[in-house]
Scaffold this motif. Structure first.
Motif, PDB file in Angstrom:
ATOM      1  N   PHE A 295       0.841  -1.196   0.000  1.00 21.61           N
ATOM      2  CA  PHE A 295       0.000   0.000   0.000  1.00 21.61           C
ATOM      3  C   PHE A 295       0.877   1.247   0.000  1.00 21.61           C
ATOM      4  CE2 PHE A 295      -2.877   3.114   2.037  1.00 21.61           C
ATOM      5  CZ  PHE A 295      -3.956   2.988   1.171  1.00 21.61           C
ATOM      6  N   ILE A 296       0.877   1.971  -1.118  1.00 23.58           N
ATOM      7  CA  ILE A 296       1.691   3.174  -1.284  1.00 23.58           C
ATOM      8  C   ILE A 296       0.837   4.249  -1.950  1.00 23.58           C
ATOM      9  CG2 ILE A 296       3.713   4.165  -2.420  1.00 23.58           C
ATOM     10  CD1 ILE A 296       5.010   1.411  -2.333  1.00 23.58           C
ATOM     11  N   ASP A 297       0.896   5.467  -1.430  1.00 26.82           N
ATOM     12  CA  ASP A 297       0.174   6.602  -2.014  1.00 26.82           C
ATOM     13  C   ASP A 297      -1.310   6.292  -2.214  1.00 26.82           C
ATOM     14  OD1 ASP A 297       2.467   8.120  -2.051  1.00 26.82           O
ATOM     15  OD2 ASP A 297       2.954   7.668  -4.137  1.00 26.82           O
ATOM     16  N   CYS A 298      -1.920   5.737  -1.174  1.00 25.69           N
ATOM     17  CA  CYS A 298      -3.367   5.479  -1.162  1.00 25.69           C
ATOM     18  C   CYS A 298      -3.818   4.429  -2.170  1.00 25.69           C
ATOM     19  CB  CYS A 298      -4.144   6.767  -1.378  1.00 25.69           C
ATOM     20  SG  CYS A 298      -3.887   7.951  -0.047  1.00 25.69           S
ATOM     21  N   ALA A 299      -2.930   3.567  -2.593  1.00 30.09           N
ATOM     22  CA  ALA A 299      -3.308   2.513  -3.533  1.00 30.09           C
ATOM     23  C   ALA A 299      -2.381   1.320  -3.350  1.00 30.09           C
ATOM     24  CB  ALA A 299      -3.222   3.024  -4.968  1.00 30.09           C
ATOM     25  N   CYS A 300      -2.885   0.159  -3.764  1.00 30.06           N
ATOM     26  CA  CYS A 300      -2.066  -1.047  -3.712  1.00 30.06           C
ATOM     27  C   CYS A 300      -1.199  -1.132  -4.967  1.00 30.06           C
ATOM     28  CB  CYS A 300      -2.950  -2.288  -3.636  1.00 30.06           C
ATOM     29  SG  CYS A 300      -3.767  -2.526  -2.050  1.00 30.06           S
ATOM     30  N   GLU A 301       0.086  -1.317  -4.761  1.00 32.53           N
ATOM     31  CA  GLU A 301       0.972  -1.657  -5.866  1.00 32.53           C
ATOM     32  C   GLU A 301       1.084  -3.174  -5.888  1.00 32.53           C
ATOM     33  OE1 GLU A 301       4.693   0.351  -6.075  1.00 32.53           O
ATOM     34  OE2 GLU A 301       3.765   2.337  -6.097  1.00 32.53           O
ATOM     35  N   CYS A 302       0.581  -3.764  -6.955  1.00 31.43           N
ATOM     36  CA  CYS A 302       0.458  -5.222  -7.018  1.00 31.43           C
ATOM     37  C   CYS A 302       1.701  -5.853  -7.631  1.00 31.43           C
ATOM     38  CB  CYS A 302      -0.765  -5.602  -7.844  1.00 31.43           C
ATOM     39  SG  CYS A 302      -2.312  -4.921  -7.190  1.00 31.43           S
ATOM     40  N   PRO A 303       2.062  -7.037  -7.149  1.00 33.18           N
ATOM     41  CA  PRO A 303       3.177  -7.756  -7.775  1.00 33.18           C
ATOM     42  C   PRO A 303       2.760  -8.282  -9.139  1.00 33.18           C
ATOM     43  CG  PRO A 303       2.139  -9.130  -6.130  1.00 33.18           C
ATOM     44  CD  PRO A 303       1.476  -7.788  -6.033  1.00 33.18           C
ATOM     45  N   GLN A 304       3.745  -8.680  -9.917  1.00 29.21           N
ATOM     46  CA  GLN A 304       3.475  -9.211 -11.249  1.00 29.21           C
ATOM     47  C   GLN A 304       2.506 -10.386 -11.151  1.00 29.21           C
ATOM     48  OE1 GLN A 304       6.860 -10.767 -13.513  1.00 29.21           O
ATOM     49  NE2 GLN A 304       6.184  -9.516 -15.218  1.00 29.21           N
ATOM     50  N   GLY A 305       1.485 -10.357 -11.994  1.00 28.24           N
ATOM     51  CA  GLY A 305       0.504 -11.438 -12.021  1.00 28.24           C
ATOM     52  C   GLY A 305      -0.792 -11.113 -11.307  1.00 28.24           C
ATOM     53  N   TYR A 306      -0.840  -9.967 -10.585  1.00 30.38           N
ATOM     54  CA  TYR A 306      -2.052  -9.606  -9.846  1.00 30.38           C
ATOM     55  C   TYR A 306      -2.469  -8.179 -10.176  1.00 30.38           C
ATOM     56  CZ  TYR A 306      -1.182 -13.821  -7.177  1.00 30.38           C
ATOM     57  OH  TYR A 306      -0.976 -15.125  -6.812  1.00 30.38           O
ATOM     58  N   THR A 307      -3.764  -7.916 -10.029  1.00 31.70           N
ATOM     59  CA  THR A 307      -4.306  -6.592 -10.295  1.00 31.70           C
ATOM     60  C   THR A 307      -5.524  -6.378  -9.398  1.00 31.70           C
ATOM     61  OG1 THR A 307      -5.003  -5.079 -12.058  1.00 31.70           O
ATOM     62  CG2 THR A 307      -5.852  -7.332 -12.170  1.00 31.70           C
ATOM     63  N   GLY A 308      -6.138  -5.220  -9.521  1.00 40.61           N
ATOM     64  CA  GLY A 308      -7.332  -4.891  -8.746  1.00 40.61           C
ATOM     65  C   GLY A 308      -7.017  -3.957  -7.597  1.00 40.61           C
ATOM     66  N   ILE A 309      -8.055  -3.427  -6.972  1.00 41.67           N
ATOM     67  CA  ILE A 309      -7.910  -2.476  -5.869  1.00 41.67           C
ATOM     68  C   ILE A 309      -7.070  -3.061  -4.746  1.00 41.67           C
ATOM     69  CG2 ILE A 309      -9.187  -1.228  -4.082  1.00 41.67           C
ATOM     70  CD1 ILE A 309     -11.487  -0.980  -6.103  1.00 41.67           C
ATOM     71  N   ASP A 310      -7.261  -4.356  -4.467  1.00 43.38           N
ATOM     72  CA  ASP A 310      -6.529  -4.995  -3.371  1.00 43.38           C
ATOM     73  C   ASP A 310      -5.595  -6.112  -3.845  1.00 43.38           C
ATOM     74  OD1 ASP A 310      -8.406  -6.822  -4.149  1.00 43.38           O
ATOM     75  OD2 ASP A 310      -9.237  -7.165  -2.150  1.00 43.38           O
ATOM     76  N   CYS A 311      -5.294  -6.126  -5.139  1.00 47.11           N
ATOM     77  CA  CYS A 311      -4.396  -7.147  -5.740  1.00 47.11           C
ATOM     78  C   CYS A 311      -4.950  -8.557  -5.624  1.00 47.11           C
ATOM     79  CB  CYS A 311      -3.002  -7.092  -5.108  1.00 47.11           C
ATOM     80  SG  CYS A 311      -2.199  -5.497  -5.190  1.00 47.11           S
ATOM     81  N   SER A 312      -6.271  -8.682  -5.588  1.00 43.66           N
ATOM     82  CA  SER A 312      -6.860 -10.014  -5.408  1.00 43.66           C
ATOM     83  C   SER A 312      -7.121 -10.735  -6.725  1.00 43.66           C
ATOM     84  CB  SER A 312      -8.174  -9.905  -4.630  1.00 43.66           C
ATOM     85  OG  SER A 312      -9.107  -9.095  -5.338  1.00 43.66           O
ATOM     86  N   ALA A 313      -7.119 -10.016  -7.851  1.00 42.24           N
ATOM     87  CA  ALA A 313      -7.426 -10.635  -9.142  1.00 42.24           C
ATOM     88  C   ALA A 313      -6.142 -11.054  -9.854  1.00 42.24           C
ATOM     89  CB  ALA A 313      -8.219  -9.663 -10.007  1.00 42.24           C
ATOM     90  N   GLN A 314      -6.163 -12.255 -10.402  1.00 45.13           N
ATOM     91  CA  GLN A 314      -5.010 -12.729 -11.164  1.00 45.13           C
ATOM     92  C   GLN A 314      -5.060 -12.204 -12.595  1.00 45.13           C
ATOM     93  OE1 GLN A 314      -4.394 -17.053  -8.962  1.00 45.13           O
ATOM     94  NE2 GLN A 314      -4.522 -16.996 -11.159  1.00 45.13           N
ATOM     95  N   VAL A 315      -3.895 -11.958 -13.140  1.00 42.88           N
ATOM     96  CA  VAL A 315      -3.760 -11.600 -14.552  1.00 42.88           C
ATOM     97  C   VAL A 315      -3.432 -12.883 -15.308  1.00 42.88           C
ATOM     98  CG1 VAL A 315      -2.433 -10.269 -16.223  1.00 42.88           C
ATOM     99  CG2 VAL A 315      -2.899  -9.307 -13.959  1.00 42.88           C
ATOM    100  N   THR A 316      -4.179 -13.169 -16.356  1.00 42.95           N
ATOM    101  CA  THR A 316      -3.893 -14.372 -17.138  1.00 42.95           C
ATOM    102  C   THR A 316      -2.527 -14.228 -17.806  1.00 42.95           C
ATOM    103  OG1 THR A 316      -6.247 -14.686 -17.573  1.00 42.95           O
ATOM    104  CG2 THR A 316      -4.703 -15.862 -19.009  1.00 42.95           C
ATOM    105  N   PRO A 317      -1.624 -15.179 -17.572  1.00 46.98           N
ATOM    106  CA  PRO A 317      -0.290 -15.059 -18.182  1.00 46.98           C
ATOM    107  C   PRO A 317      -0.351 -15.267 -19.694  1.00 46.98           C
ATOM    108  CG  PRO A 317      -0.518 -17.163 -17.074  1.00 46.98           C
ATOM    109  CD  PRO A 317      -1.761 -16.394 -16.767  1.00 46.98           C
ATOM    110  N   LYS A 318       0.635 -14.731 -20.381  1.00 45.47           N
ATOM    111  CA  LYS A 318       0.754 -14.991 -21.814  1.00 45.47           C
ATOM    112  C   LYS A 318       1.247 -16.412 -22.043  1.00 45.47           C
ATOM    113  CE  LYS A 318       1.714 -10.237 -23.213  1.00 45.47           C
ATOM    114  NZ  LYS A 318       2.727  -9.310 -23.746  1.00 45.47           N
TER     115      LYS A 318
END
Length: 197
Positions: free
Chosen positions: A39-62
């Motif tokens: 949590f930085i600057d009022c938002a979640c910075e998600c690791p590679q492979g995740y997205t969403g407000i709280d990084c709970s959604a997976q990104v489909t890999p290529k």
């Protein structure tokens, strides 16, 4: 005119007060970031492979890339019979194990150029296959198959066992190892994988 100027000043103050948050403001609502998000600057910075407000959604890999297969369990006999003729020694009756991979249409996408000679499945000794080139999978809606074979020189190779696996699901959290296992089919294979987004 004076009334309009007053309204503009008031609107400017309200806009400055309520517009977003910054790293210097304590007015933003803290979000619990999942999957090692920060949590930085009022938002979640998600690791590679995740997205969403709280990084709970997976990104489909290529790509899901299989780099190694470790065979841990396979059938020691062919319905009670040795896989090979025991000539000149009993060890020669043991299988010479190698693996192949197939897609959902049963097209062979990898055929191991090496095998492990005269081996037995004992839950202690494992048999590694470093895949070169690696298998790069890009379709995730259908399963793939890993097959175990007994290599033979005097006759056709014997099919030993097989089981299916999905390279990616939207809830698997990107494991480093995909375990392909079925007790009825006497198979346990660990697949070491990496991901490309």
């Amino acid at each position: 005119m004076r009334n309009q100027i007053f309204k503009l000043i008031l609107l400017s103050i309200l806009t400055a007060t309520y517009s977003g948050c910054s790293s210097k403001s304590n007015d933003c609502e803290t979000v619990t970031c999942l999957n090692e998000g920060v949590f930085i600057d009022c938002a979640c910075e998600c690791p590679q492979g995740y997205t969403g407000i709280d990084c709970s959604a997976q990104v489909t890999p290529k790509k899901v890339i299989i780099t190694k297969a470790i065979v841990k369990v396979f059938p020691n006999t062919n319905n009670g019979e040795f896989w090979d003729l025991g000539v000149p020694t009993v060890d020669d009756a043991l299988p010479d194990v190698y693996i192949t991979f197939q897609d959902a249409d049963l097209n062979t996408i990898y055929d191991s150029p090496t095998f492990h000679e005269n081996v037995i499945s004992d839950a202690v000794t494992f048999f590694e296959f470093s895949l070169s080139p690696s298998i790069e999978l890009t379709k995730f809606d259908k399963p793939f198959l890993v097959n175990i074979w007994d290599y033979d020189t005097a006759s056709e190779d014997d099919f030993m066992t097989s089981y299916g696996f999905f390279a990616y699901t939207s809830t698997n959290n990107f494991p480093d190892v995909i375990t392909v296992v079925s007790q009825p089919d006497e198979i346990l294979v660990d697949l070491e994988v990496t991901y490309e987004w």
